[in-house]
Enzyme design. Sequence first.
Site, PDB file in Angstrom:
ATOM      1  N   GLY A 106       0.812  -1.215   0.000  1.00 44.01           N
ATOM      2  CA  GLY A 106       0.000   0.000   0.000  1.00 44.01           C
ATOM      3  C   GLY A 106       0.852   1.275   0.000  1.00 44.01           C
ATOM      4  CG  HIS A 107      -1.294   4.834   0.584  1.00 46.24           C
ATOM      5  ND1 HIS A 107      -1.125   5.629   1.683  1.00 46.24           N
ATOM      6  CD2 HIS A 107      -2.476   4.207   0.765  1.00 46.24           C
ATOM      7  CE1 HIS A 107      -2.160   5.510   2.473  1.00 46.24           C
ATOM      8  NE2 HIS A 107      -2.997   4.649   1.950  1.00 46.24           N
ATOM      9  N   GLY A 108       2.823   4.571   0.627  1.00 44.15           N
ATOM     10  CA  GLY A 108       3.653   5.158   1.669  1.00 44.15           C
ATOM     11  C   GLY A 108       4.280   4.147   2.609  1.00 44.15           C
TER      12      GLY A 108
END
Lengths: 314, 314, 314
Positions: free
Chosen positions: B220-222
Amino acid sequence: MKLDAPIAVTEIAAFIGAELVGNKELQATGINEIHKVQEGDISFVDFEKYYNACLTSAATIIIINKEVPCPEGKALLVINDPFSAYVKLVKRFRPFEPATKAISDSAVIGEGTIIQPNVFIGNHVRIGNNCLIHPNVTIYDHCIIGDNVIIHAGTVIGADAFYFKKRAEREAIYDKLESCGRVVIEDDVEIGAGCTIDKGVSGDTIIGRGTKFDNMIHIGHGTIIGNNCLFAAQVGVAGKARIEDKVILWGQVGVSKDLVIGKNAVVLAQSGVPASLEGGKVYFGTPAENAMAKKKELAWVKRIPEMWNKLKDL
Amino acid sequence: MKLDAPIAVTEIAAFIGAELVGNKELQATGINEIHKVQEGDISFVDFEKYYNACLTSAATIIIINKEVPCPEGKALLVINDPFSAYVKLVKRFRPFEPATKAISDSAVIGEGTIIQPNVFIGNHVRIGNNCLIHPNVTIYDHCIIGDNVIIHAGTVIGADAFYFKKRAEREAIYDKLESCGRVVIEDDVEIGAGCTIDKGVSGDTIIGRGTKFDNMIHIGHGTIIGNNCLFAAQVGVAGKARIEDKVILWGQVGVSKDLVIGKNAVVLAQSGVPASLEGGKVYFGTPAENAMAKKKELAWVKRIPEMWNKLKDL
Amino acid sequence: MKLDAPIAVTEIAAFIGAELVGNKELQATGINEIHKVQEGDISFVDFEKYYNACLTSAATIIIINKEVPCPEGKALLVINDPFSAYVKLVKRFRPFEPATKAISDSAVIGEGTIIQPNVFIGNHVRIGNNCLIHPNVTIYDHCIIGDNVIIHAGTVIGADAFYFKKRAEREAIYDKLESCGRVVIEDDVEIGAGCTIDKGVSGDTIIGRGTKFDNMIHIGHGTIIGNNCLFAAQVGVAGKARIEDKVILWGQVGVSKDLVIGKNAVVLAQSGVPASLEGGKVYFGTPAENAMAKKKELAWVKRIPEMWNKLKDL
């Protein structure tokens, strides 16, 4: 699916080589498996225990493997192997059309829609306005995409239903039920990267307006997802499920086929849903149950050694 | 993300239509969501309970939905809908640039790197030396790939963060937080086939040096993955997790967001990690706990009928 | 893998810089890791505890990191780092051949086979008759596809084995064991969308005749799947597993490596299989066990509070 034009039941009978019983004046207007039948449709049944359901369904023309009394105003097509006859019809009326280019000339693509490189868009696909289709996406023939839809890279829209009939007598024992359905993605949907959304066997798989999918989500054939749902990554939903509006499924949740998850239900990560769930509640576990009750159960399990000691001391 | 050039806070205020409070001489040098802010950044806050965290963060220019006392040396941009104002800024300073070809002319590709057919490489991508990018891979704009990296077929690097704001008042209730972050893959990483690694909302998703991914892994993001980790197939890690060096995740493990898995931790197959785990230990189960304790628990569960019988006999 | 032509053991020794012990007249006819060795093969061993297994295997030429008594009629290649020597041989005799086009001129494609757009077909691939390869599929070099095979969009056939050797002394600690095996897909197989089937390390990953895969299924290196199996979506099977004929794995099942699932076994959704399972039975749970027993166990767990109350009352 709907036929492009009505076909006389006599022509159908001749084409598949079936005995025609009942109303010989009928015109078929569609072909559907039993879960999706409407008036005018051809359907099929090959198990006695399902005869009644099929004969009393909306289907007008029924391919069946035994002569039975024909319901008023309908027609029976009696043949030894209804499954194969049905598949033969699907292949005739929705033949696979090999692509001649990556984006079919018969596809209709709306204004403001951006198609990135290496995308495949099949025959008769319709895509609305202001969509963004990222690279390496595949959209099979006949699928319908609304307005303002984003589809991330590598996603596959409209692959065949996973639906086979077991045959005992062959080396390769599974016969494929050819899919003639579609995927319909409504407005304002976003589909993550690497998702697979299968077409319906004969009807539509639908992703409702405003629903958002994270990456690697699998949706089986004929499943209907409501509006404004949120599915986290790696969720899998089997065929012919119905997920109502605003349902939230967290990561890696698995949902079985032929069930309903009610509006506003939340299913926590990695849960497995084998049967219908009432809306408005939070669920957890495999099989999924009330999340609070499940968490209490997990706490109780930790007390078993304590109970054992108490028991020993008695 | 960093802006290409500093922008006067007065220009920002005019562009989004906000009331400017505080230091009117400031120059913005970046745009970041609250988890990634640095000095010079514009950030936003729209819930009173997060006001303090945002006002005392490194952010220099804060888009906020209520006038509050402005911290010394900062500026507030007061506006009814900070979320939409932030998204408007992201779209202005990192607009989506539709591809004109499968491998962008603005991409920089190192010596000895092999790009197989049907790969998409977006604008401003940088790929190091001696990499091997297999067919049908997608690398979104602005991603950074180090040296000696192997990416297997069908993998997607840099799709958007799965991040939406719920709005009650509309038919489609989720507003997208436009991502302006990147994916950074360090040297000597191998990514299997069919993986999806999302870009950060405004910062970087990082895959550390020497880490190896099997197939169908979602990040997932980040999220920040350390060096020399091994993830087996079908692992999913949600956004903003931090996985330290040499962590091993076995097949189908799921990891929740905003947590830390410590160095050298091992998580056994199909486990679910809802919260941070200390390094150097082996974990199992959903929720994941000490593997040895979990296995003992499973053994205890099998003794319940025996306990029941004992209890009955008392 | 088989070599294209036999190579003198003296040439092998010189190429990798090893000391040659034993029969110096031998010709190598293949290169295989220990699980796949046949007579004439070169193999390697670098742990003392596996010396005996390797020396007494069918392998004719053994790369080893210590001089030991050479078995009659064999040859030892003594070298400090057998792993690296083996990888060097694989890279020489099966070098990676960068593609010059999306469908290699050296690929052989049978009559009646349809290849949709954006497909990658590597060097030396063989595809039989009447297959349908949907868009954005990747088939790596050397893979073999039978007749009447359907492969849905985005699937990746033949990516590298996930197999690394840990080295303590470096910044990037994992050395890749270069794969030289293949994927062999037999007649009448259907593979869903977004699947990944890895090649064997040195032998074949095999999908048996008539087997049907739903979407997003991962099959590890060297795994052998029997005939007429059905795997539902998001199943993952690790390397070197053996799944016998007519096994059914429901959605999201995970199967560990180096095990056997017997003929006609059924594993229910989300189960995890850590060890071999007998055929003809139904399994459930993580770890998977007899499904009926597992369901009883789940019922017992729900009675813990009742037991607690009984115990309290004593």
